[in-house]
Design an enzyme around this catalytic site. Structure first.
Site, PDB file in Angstrom:
ATOM      1  N   LYS A  42       0.700  -1.394   0.155  1.00 48.11           N
ATOM      2  CA  LYS A  42       0.339  -0.158   0.145  1.00 48.11           C
ATOM      3  C   LYS A  42       0.931   1.317   0.277  1.00 48.11           C
ATOM      4  O   LYS A  42       1.016   2.386  -0.481  1.00 48.11           O
ATOM      5  CB  LYS A  42      -0.760   0.171   0.930  1.00 48.11           C
ATOM      6  CG  LYS A  42      -1.801  -1.002   1.619  1.00 48.11           C
ATOM      7  CD  LYS A  42      -3.281  -1.299   2.534  1.00 48.11           C
ATOM      8  CE  LYS A  42      -2.204  -0.870   3.999  1.00 48.11           C
ATOM      9  NZ  LYS A  42      -1.904  -2.319   4.528  1.00 48.11           N
ATOM     10  N   ARG A  75     -10.437   0.283   7.384  1.00 48.65           N
ATOM     11  CA  ARG A  75      -9.642  -0.963   7.861  1.00 48.65           C
ATOM     12  C   ARG A  75     -10.600  -1.650   8.798  1.00 48.65           C
ATOM     13  O   ARG A  75     -10.630  -3.237   8.755  1.00 48.65           O
ATOM     14  CB  ARG A  75      -8.454  -1.128   8.983  1.00 48.65           C
ATOM     15  CG  ARG A  75      -6.957  -1.155   8.255  1.00 48.65           C
ATOM     16  CD  ARG A  75      -5.945  -1.157   9.495  1.00 48.65           C
ATOM     17  NE  ARG A  75      -5.438  -1.775   9.625  1.00 48.65           N
ATOM     18  CZ  ARG A  75      -3.768  -1.375   9.360  1.00 48.65           C
ATOM     19  NH1 ARG A  75      -3.757   0.090   8.224  1.00 48.65           N
ATOM     20  NH2 ARG A  75      -2.895  -1.417   8.834  1.00 48.65           N
ATOM     21  N   ARG A 107      11.873  -6.302   4.873  1.00 48.32           N
ATOM     22  CA  ARG A 107      12.007  -4.503   5.268  1.00 48.32           C
ATOM     23  C   ARG A 107      12.242  -3.506   5.391  1.00 48.32           C
ATOM     24  O   ARG A 107      12.649  -4.047   6.968  1.00 48.32           O
ATOM     25  CB  ARG A 107       9.510  -3.669   4.552  1.00 48.32           C
ATOM     26  CG  ARG A 107       9.465  -2.433   4.609  1.00 48.32           C
ATOM     27  CD  ARG A 107       8.700  -2.392   4.847  1.00 48.32           C
ATOM     28  NE  ARG A 107       7.533  -2.870   5.564  1.00 48.32           N
ATOM     29  CZ  ARG A 107       5.872  -2.221   6.069  1.00 48.32           C
ATOM     30  NH1 ARG A 107       5.296  -2.588   5.635  1.00 48.32           N
ATOM     31  NH2 ARG A 107       5.579  -3.157   7.484  1.00 48.32           N
ATOM     32  N   ARG A 115      10.746  -1.833  11.038  1.00 47.72           N
ATOM     33  CA  ARG A 115       9.247  -1.300  12.139  1.00 47.72           C
ATOM     34  C   ARG A 115       9.640  -2.408  13.034  1.00 47.72           C
ATOM     35  O   ARG A 115       9.720  -3.385  12.920  1.00 47.72           O
ATOM     36  CB  ARG A 115       8.384  -1.636  11.152  1.00 47.72           C
ATOM     37  CG  ARG A 115       8.052   0.078  10.698  1.00 47.72           C
ATOM     38  CD  ARG A 115       7.018   0.401   9.598  1.00 47.72           C
ATOM     39  NE  ARG A 115       6.048  -0.543   9.877  1.00 47.72           N
ATOM     40  CZ  ARG A 115       4.784  -0.970   9.442  1.00 47.72           C
ATOM     41  NH1 ARG A 115       4.596  -0.104   8.811  1.00 47.72           N
ATOM     42  NH2 ARG A 115       3.618  -1.346   9.163  1.00 47.72           N
ATOM     43  N   ARG A 117      -1.468  -9.502  13.049  1.00 45.65           N
ATOM     44  CA  ARG A 117      -1.719  -8.470  12.129  1.00 45.65           C
ATOM     45  C   ARG A 117      -2.408  -9.209  10.803  1.00 45.65           C
ATOM     46  O   ARG A 117      -3.225  -8.504  10.630  1.00 45.65           O
ATOM     47  CB  ARG A 117      -0.152  -7.438  11.606  1.00 45.65           C
ATOM     48  CG  ARG A 117       0.185  -6.482  12.628  1.00 45.65           C
ATOM     49  CD  ARG A 117       1.278  -5.737  12.346  1.00 45.65           C
ATOM     50  NE  ARG A 117       1.593  -4.949  10.734  1.00 45.65           N
ATOM     51  CZ  ARG A 117       2.718  -5.424  10.508  1.00 45.65           C
ATOM     52  NH1 ARG A 117       4.051  -5.981  10.920  1.00 45.65           N
ATOM     53  NH2 ARG A 117       2.996  -4.834   9.589  1.00 45.65           N
TER      54      ARG A 117
HETATM   55  P1  ATP Z   1       1.937  -2.460   5.573  1.00 42.07           P
HETATM   56  O1  ATP Z   1       2.534  -0.895   6.717  1.00 42.07           O
HETATM   57  O2  ATP Z   1       2.832  -3.299   4.933  1.00 42.07           O
HETATM   58  O3  ATP Z   1       1.566  -1.325   4.854  1.00 42.07           O
HETATM   59  P2  ATP Z   1       0.039  -2.240   7.905  1.00 42.07           P
HETATM   60  O4  ATP Z   1      -0.364  -2.238   7.315  1.00 42.07           O
HETATM   61  O5  ATP Z   1       0.068  -3.354   8.997  1.00 42.07           O
HETATM   62  O6  ATP Z   1       1.422  -2.504   6.769  1.00 42.07           O
HETATM   63  P3  ATP Z   1       0.477   0.520   9.196  1.00 42.07           P
HETATM   64  O7  ATP Z   1      -0.874   0.568   7.466  1.00 42.07           O
HETATM   65  O8  ATP Z   1       1.422   0.785   8.895  1.00 42.07           O
HETATM   66  O9  ATP Z   1       0.908  -1.366   8.098  1.00 42.07           O
HETATM   67  O10 ATP Z   1      -0.395   0.239   9.971  1.00 42.07           O
HETATM   68  C1  ATP Z   1       0.817  -0.091  11.226  1.00 42.07           C
HETATM   69  C2  ATP Z   1      -0.299  -0.567  12.388  1.00 42.07           C
HETATM   70  O11 ATP Z   1      -1.365   0.785  12.734  1.00 42.07           O
HETATM   71  C3  ATP Z   1      -1.759  -1.143  12.733  1.00 42.07           C
HETATM   72  O12 ATP Z   1      -1.346  -2.897  12.622  1.00 42.07           O
HETATM   73  C4  ATP Z   1      -2.035  -1.126  13.744  1.00 42.07           C
HETATM   74  O13 ATP Z   1      -2.385  -0.788  15.104  1.00 42.07           O
HETATM   75  C5  ATP Z   1      -2.252   0.924  13.572  1.00 42.07           C
HETATM   76  N1  ATP Z   1      -3.434   1.091  12.079  1.00 42.07           N
HETATM   77  C6  ATP Z   1      -3.194   1.956  11.233  1.00 42.07           C
HETATM   78  N2  ATP Z   1      -3.994   1.752  10.252  1.00 42.07           N
HETATM   79  C7  ATP Z   1      -5.460   1.639  11.749  1.00 42.07           C
HETATM   80  C8  ATP Z   1      -7.158   2.179  11.064  1.00 42.07           C
HETATM   81  N3  ATP Z   1      -7.197   2.373  10.187  1.00 42.07           N
HETATM   82  N4  ATP Z   1      -7.479   1.183  11.646  1.00 42.07           N
HETATM   83  C9  ATP Z   1      -6.562   0.931  13.564  1.00 42.07           C
HETATM   84  N5  ATP Z   1      -5.338   0.955  13.162  1.00 42.07           N
HETATM   85  C10 ATP Z   1      -4.636   1.521  12.658  1.00 42.07           C
HETATM   86 MG    MG Z   2       1.876   1.004   5.322  1.00 40.97          MG
END
Ligand code: ATP
Ligand code: MG
Length: 226
Positions: free
Chosen positions: A13, A88, A127, A160, A171
């Site tokens: 993403k 999400r 990563r 991270r 996750r």
């Molecule tokens: P990637 O970065 O590879 O897309 P990811 O989707 O797990 O992986 P991030 O989007 O960076 O990582 O999110 C990291 C953390 O932040 C999640 O595991 C969650 O705890 C929190 N988080 C991020 N967005 C949301 C959301 N919309 N609702 C709830 N928690 C969130």
């Molecule tokens: Mg991300």
């Protein structure tokens, strides 16, 4: 234009949102990055979010909904936004729809980046992120010229805190339980597209580019004919 990027952890993403932002000139907002910034600055949201994030759980909807409401009130995003990582959960998607509707807006593109869990886990484990310019690199795909140093800007590379095997599993569990049902909610509506990201990043990038070109062609021919 309002674009939502959906996908499992490690689906790409952040990488592709940055490309879409370059292509459209729209700002890219990653909920995860903003939350990590809030944790570092120890803001009220950051203090509440930290334990959930470190455990690989989602931050409760109540905080995320307050966050998106404030964000959408910022005039900087009046012309559009690329949202990466939000929404999400179904309550987040419903909350977002409601806020957009109040502004006379709706989502123009919901793009699901689809990947197998094994491929995503491999990517997360190799990563690193640049602490200075924010670039995301994958050491298994392309090692840096100087180990530990960002090829793009010379900054120091960081891993991270949640990119460790146990938290990654957690996750994925959250993704299956909370985000997959929300994907079905969007799939049943219009403007939904899927791109498989199990393939090399350049191949995916080309598909994303083709999709954006198709959408702009359709939008401009639509407006020409009224
Ligand atoms: P990637 O970065 O590879 O897309 P990811 O989707 O797990 O992986 P991030 O989007 O960076 O990582 O999110 C990291 C953390 O932040 C999640 O595991 C969650 O705890 C929190 N988080 C991020 N967005 C949301 C959301 N919309 N609702 C709830 N928690 C969130
Ligand atoms: Mg991300």
């Amino acid at each position: 234009m309002i674009v939502l990027l959906l996908g499992a952890p490690g689906a790409g993403k952040g990488t592709h949102a940055a490309r879409i932002a370059d292509h459209t000139g729209l700002p890219h907002i990653s909920s995860g990055e903003l939350l990590r910034g809030a944790v570092e600055r120890k803001t009220e949201l950051g203090l509440k979010a930290k334990e959930h994030m470190d455990a690989g759980n989602l931050v409760p909807d109540e905080f995320m909904l307050r966050w998106i409401e404030e964000l959408l009130d910022d005039p900087a995003y009046a012309s559009g936004i690329i949202l990466d990582g939000f929404p999400r959960t179904i309550p987040q998607a419903e909350g977002l729809d409601k806020l957009l509707a109040e502004k006379g807006l709706s989502t123009d593109l919901v793009l699901l980046l689809d990947i197998s869990q094994d491929a995503a886990a491999d990517r997360l484990l190799s990563r690193v992120t640049c602490g200075k310019c924010g670039a995301i690199h994958n050491l298994a795909q392309k090692p840096m010229k100087v180990p530990g140093i960002c090829d793009a800007c010379g900054g120091e590379l960081e891993t991270r805190a949640d990119d460790v095997r146990e938290t990654i599993e957690k996750r994925f569990g959250e993704f299956r339980k909370q985000t997959e049902p929300m994907i079905e909610y969007y799939r049943s509506r219009g403007n939904f597209e899927t791109i498989n990201t199990d393939r090399p990043v350049e191949v995916v990038r080309k598909d994303v580019q083709d999709l954006l070109d198709r959408i702009s062609a359709a939008t401009s021919s639509g407006s020409a004919t009224g």
